[in-house]
Design an enzyme around this catalytic site. Structure first.
Site, PDB file in Angstrom:
ATOM      1  N   GLU A   1       0.818  -1.211   0.000  1.00 19.93           N
ATOM      2  CA  GLU A   1       0.000   0.000   0.000  1.00 19.93           C
ATOM      3  C   GLU A   1       0.849   1.257   0.000  1.00 19.93           C
ATOM      4  O   GLU A   1       0.384   2.326   0.367  1.00 19.93           O
ATOM      5  CB  GLU A   1      -0.914   0.002   1.238  1.00 19.93           C
ATOM      6  CG  GLU A   1      -1.915  -1.120   1.242  1.00 19.93           C
ATOM      7  CD  GLU A   1      -2.792  -1.089   2.485  1.00 19.93           C
ATOM      8  OE1 GLU A   1      -2.505  -0.327   3.425  1.00 19.93           O
ATOM      9  OE2 GLU A   1      -3.780  -1.839   2.500  1.00 19.93           O
ATOM     10  N   GLU A   2       2.093   1.144  -0.402  1.00 22.99           N
ATOM     11  CA  GLU A   2       2.996   2.289  -0.351  1.00 22.99           C
ATOM     12  C   GLU A   2       3.458   2.679  -1.749  1.00 22.99           C
ATOM     13  O   GLU A   2       3.590   1.845  -2.636  1.00 22.99           O
ATOM     14  CB  GLU A   2       4.211   1.964   0.526  1.00 22.99           C
ATOM     15  CG  GLU A   2       3.840   1.727   1.984  1.00 22.99           C
ATOM     16  CD  GLU A   2       5.026   1.321   2.838  1.00 22.99           C
ATOM     17  OE1 GLU A   2       6.115   1.063   2.292  1.00 22.99           O
ATOM     18  OE2 GLU A   2       4.850   1.261   4.057  1.00 22.99           O
TER      19      GLU A   2
END
Length: 102
Positions: free
Chosen positions: A23-24
């Site tokens: 999720e980065e």
């Protein structure tokens, strides 16, 4: 619109954005000091916060937390990633939806 499009609007074409982990994302801002990068990151955070995302069944808001660092002469890729990761986790620990420069 997708998160990627919103972040892309906040950066210039000479900057590089890529997914980094689940999720980065990582954004490289060449020739920019930490304070200027923090301003860009704050612009990204604000644009995401102001956007309403649509799914098939509903609309919703999201927030993002950002870690920012500046490359120093003695840095290597590992030291840069460690510092920016620490800044990101500080942003999350301090309540999320914020930018931390380390």
């Amino acid at each position: 619109r997708h998160l990627k499009e919103i972040i892309t609007e906040a950066i210039q074409s000479k900057h590089v954005m890529a997914r980094f982990g689940g999720e980065e994302f990582i954004v490289l801002l060449p020739n920019m000091d930490g304070n200027a990068a923090q301003v860009v990151a704050e612009c990204m955070r604000r644009k995401v916060l102001e956007h309403t995302f649509q799914t098939e069944s509903r609309s919703h808001k999201i927030t993002i937390s950002l870690g920012v660092t500046e490359k120093n002469e003695a840095d290597n890729i590992e030291s840069i990633l460690q510092r920016v990761d620490e800044a990101l986790y500080m942003a999350k620990a301090e309540g999320r939806n914020r930018v931390i420069l380390k």
